[in-house]
Scaffold this active site. Structure first.
Site, PDB file in Angstrom:
ATOM      1  N   SER A 145       0.836  -1.194   0.000  1.00 47.40           N
ATOM      2  CA  SER A 145       0.000   0.000   0.000  1.00 47.40           C
ATOM      3  C   SER A 145       0.877   1.252   0.000  1.00 47.40           C
ATOM      4  O   SER A 145       1.696   1.438  -0.891  1.00 47.40           O
ATOM      5  CB  SER A 145      -0.960  -0.031   1.197  1.00 47.40           C
ATOM      6  OG  SER A 145      -1.890   1.019   1.133  1.00 47.40           O
ATOM      7  N   ASP A 297      -0.637   1.036  -4.962  1.00 52.40           N
ATOM      8  CA  ASP A 297      -1.397  -0.080  -5.536  1.00 52.40           C
ATOM      9  C   ASP A 297      -2.771   0.348  -6.036  1.00 52.40           C
ATOM     10  O   ASP A 297      -3.569  -0.485  -6.454  1.00 52.40           O
ATOM     11  CB  ASP A 297      -1.518  -1.243  -4.550  1.00 52.40           C
ATOM     12  CG  ASP A 297      -2.390  -0.936  -3.348  1.00 52.40           C
ATOM     13  OD1 ASP A 297      -2.271   0.168  -2.812  1.00 52.40           O
ATOM     14  OD2 ASP A 297      -3.180  -1.809  -2.939  1.00 52.40           O
ATOM     15  N   ASP A 299      -5.603   1.600  -4.787  1.00 48.83           N
ATOM     16  CA  ASP A 299      -6.928   1.409  -4.199  1.00 48.83           C
ATOM     17  C   ASP A 299      -7.391   2.663  -3.452  1.00 48.83           C
ATOM     18  O   ASP A 299      -8.574   2.980  -3.437  1.00 48.83           O
ATOM     19  CB  ASP A 299      -6.994   0.173  -3.299  1.00 48.83           C
ATOM     20  CG  ASP A 299      -5.947   0.153  -2.197  1.00 48.83           C
ATOM     21  OD1 ASP A 299      -5.127   1.078  -2.105  1.00 48.83           O
ATOM     22  OD2 ASP A 299      -5.942  -0.827  -1.416  1.00 48.83           O
TER      23      ASP A 299
END
Length: 570
Positions: A145, A297, A299
């Site tokens: 992340s 990543d 998201d």
């Protein structure tokens, strides 16, 4: 077993020469690296694992990842006996992610499992989508992340496209810990690998557009600035915006270059205003209406818009999600799609404003533990009975619809840009739209404090802090009496006034405490599951009737949060 004894096990022929040489050198030189690298096993938790890359049991490397993947392979064979098993694998831009992705594919194919492996970096939500779209049994994504460059991580998804939840998560963990390093099958079979790439991007983007766009108003007149902050969304977001008809898009070109070293930022975290500095600078040149950045990543998303003074200001995660949720529900209501069987998803650390928004539009607001896997579980639990509309959490995550079962920046960005375009066409800003929502449901202000404590002693200190808050609960915050204490580890809710303690068993156990005061102040205390820190979440509220009062109300609420921090000795 002592740390030294654990380390000496890594001198066997099970491990490669480079690993053995590193461990032997640490032993010979009495290096402090030995203690931190071997004093424990890197935890494979219910959401996978995340850690510093390097040699040792407390590090992310070929062997700890191989152990996790071999354990997963064993469990998949137990769950789907006699079936062709398929697993999709994606990875972000972090150092070693691509190599780790191929290594995990090799372990799976060595176990007779077919792998759908992305050719290059792809966002986590596209992996979640692909698991569902390609009818896979599971998915893996290699990412840490927004952690610093020295970190990497590993997350497991189940056949619904959501991260694994009970009982699968706990059963996978058992298989992982039962797997010995010498039992890992590293010799893969490339014949069982199917490579996927841009053709899958198009299917994913088209589905994002179907689930996230409502009104085609002013898309050619809203000025958008986007940065991937060196992450994976360089592969999807520019294409998605173009396909959706947003024509005025400026990219921060220096940050569209993928890099696991994140050279232009201290932290690739869109929750931090500093990560969007270059994007804001560009917006001030291009007269941008909305600035958007994603984590590595892809998201999470950070959104910044022009405030009442015309300056670009980063919205917090609660504000962004409130705006997106309100807009979607408003569109659903106007279309006559709300029947009373719909719901939105949130988490225990997220602002309670979502209860107010849900009530206004006649939908349910379901709440779970921190992490989008619990929102994914909500969807699965009532599939076919209730309709999921959207969901979000305060840590800059949101998703529209259930085609992805994790936070999804692509669909969320398309939606946010539509809202910005509609607002501009109406002669207002997205910030003013937010204030309009506050005028209807009440004004909320949130805050977050991260207390970092690294290493073994830090972990012990964090554990003791939770013990102290649990055994000696705060009586008053910012002059307001504490009425209720929710303890999610003990699964109890204490009424401080009456002393009555009720059982809460609708949410799984978790080491989280929440204080509620008589004036609606909410404080949540939670150790991070992925980083060496303990988090304090604050939420305070007041009524607001006029936009002209906004700044004064905001200052008053900020002062209240500061008083709460002082009472907690933060």
């Amino acid at each position: 077993m002592t740390t030294l004894e654990k380390a000496k096990l890594w001198l066997s022929d099970t491990f490669d020469a480079e690993t053995r040489a590193t461990v032997q050198n640490w032993i010979d030189t009495n290096s402090p690296e030995l203690e931190d690298s071997f004093y424990r096993e890197l935890e494979f938790g219910t959401g996978g694992m995340r850690g510093i890359m390097g040699v040792g049991t407390n590090r992310l490397n070929k062997y700890t990842l191989g152990q996790a993947t071999q354990g997963l392979a064993n469990y998949l064979h137990q769950q789907f006996p006699g079936e062709e098993i398929k697993v999709a694998i994606a990875y972000d831009v972090r150092n070693n992610s691509k190599e780790f992705g191929k290594m995990c594919a090799d372990v799976l194919t060595a176990n007779g499992i077919k792998v759908l492996l992305f050719k290059e970096h792809r966002p986590t939500p596209e992996l979640s989508f692909t698991v569902r779209d390609k009818k896979c049994n599971a998915g893996i994504v290699l990412t840490a992340s927004h952690n610093p460059p020295e970190y990497n991580g590993y997350k497991v998804y189940w056949n619904d496209g959501a991260q694994v939840v009970p009982p699968n998560d706990e059963n996978i963990i058992k298989e992982v810990y039962a797997t010995k390093f010498e039992e890992i099958k590293f010799n893969g079979n490339d014949d069982l690998i199917e490579w996927i790439g841009e053709e899958q991007d198009d299917v994913y983007i088209d589905t994002c557009m179907e689930n996230s766009l409502y009104q085609n108003i002013g898309r050619d007149n809203v000025n958008i600035v986007f940065t991937s902050i060196h992450g994976t969304t360089y592969t999807t977001i520019p294409k998605a915006l173009s396909k959706a008809g947003f024509t005025k898009v400026d990219l921060v070109k220096e940050q569209m270059i993928p890099s696991g070293n994140f050279p232009t930022v201290e932290s690739p975290n869109p929750e931090e205003p500093a990560a969007l500095t270059m994007a804001v600078d560009l917006a001030n040149i291009t007269n941008g209406d909305i600035v958007i950045g994603c984590d590595p990543d892809g998201d999470r998303l950070g959104i910044a818009v022009r405030n009442l003074d015309g300056e670009i200001q980063l919205l917090n995660g609660n504000q962004t999600n409130m705006i997106l949720t309100y807009y979607i529900l408003d569109q659903w209501k106007k279309a006559g799609k709300i029947t009373g069987k719909e719901f939105i998803g949130s988490t225990i650390v997220t602002s309670d404003c979502f209860f107010d928004v849900a009530e206004k539009f006649g939908v349910d607001c379901k709440v779970g533990l921190t992490g989008f896997k619990w929102i994914g579980k909500m969807i699965r639990d009532v599939e076919g009975q209730e309709k999921f509309i959207c969901g979000g959490e305060e840590s800059f995550g949101f998703m529209t619809g259930d085609f992805v079962r994790d936070k999804d920046s692509c669909g969320s960005i398309l939606l946010a840009c539509e809202i910005a375009a509609v607002c501009k066409a109406q002669g207002k800003t997205m910030y003013q739209y937010m204030i309009d929502i506050y005028k209807e449901i009440g004004m909320y202000q949130e805050g977050l404090v991260n207390v970092v404590r690294k290493g073994r002693t830090g972990a012990e200190e964090i554990a003791q802090m939770m013990v102290d808050f649990r055994e000696n609960p705060v009586k008053e915050l910012a002059g307001s009496k504490v009425l209720e204490v929710k303890d999610f580890q003990e699964q109890t809710c204490l009424n401080v006034i009456t002393g009555e303690r009720k059982v809460m068993n609708d949410i799984p156990k978790s080491n989280v405490l929440i204080y509620y005061t008589e004036d609606g102040t909410k404080v949540c205390i939670r150790p991070s599951g992925t980083e060496p820190k303990i988090k304090f979440y604050f939420s305070v509220k007041d009524k607001i009737e006029n936009e002209a009062d906004f700044k004064a109300k905001q200052a008053s609420l900020e002062q209240k949060i500061n008083e709460v921090k002082k009472d907690l000795k933060l």
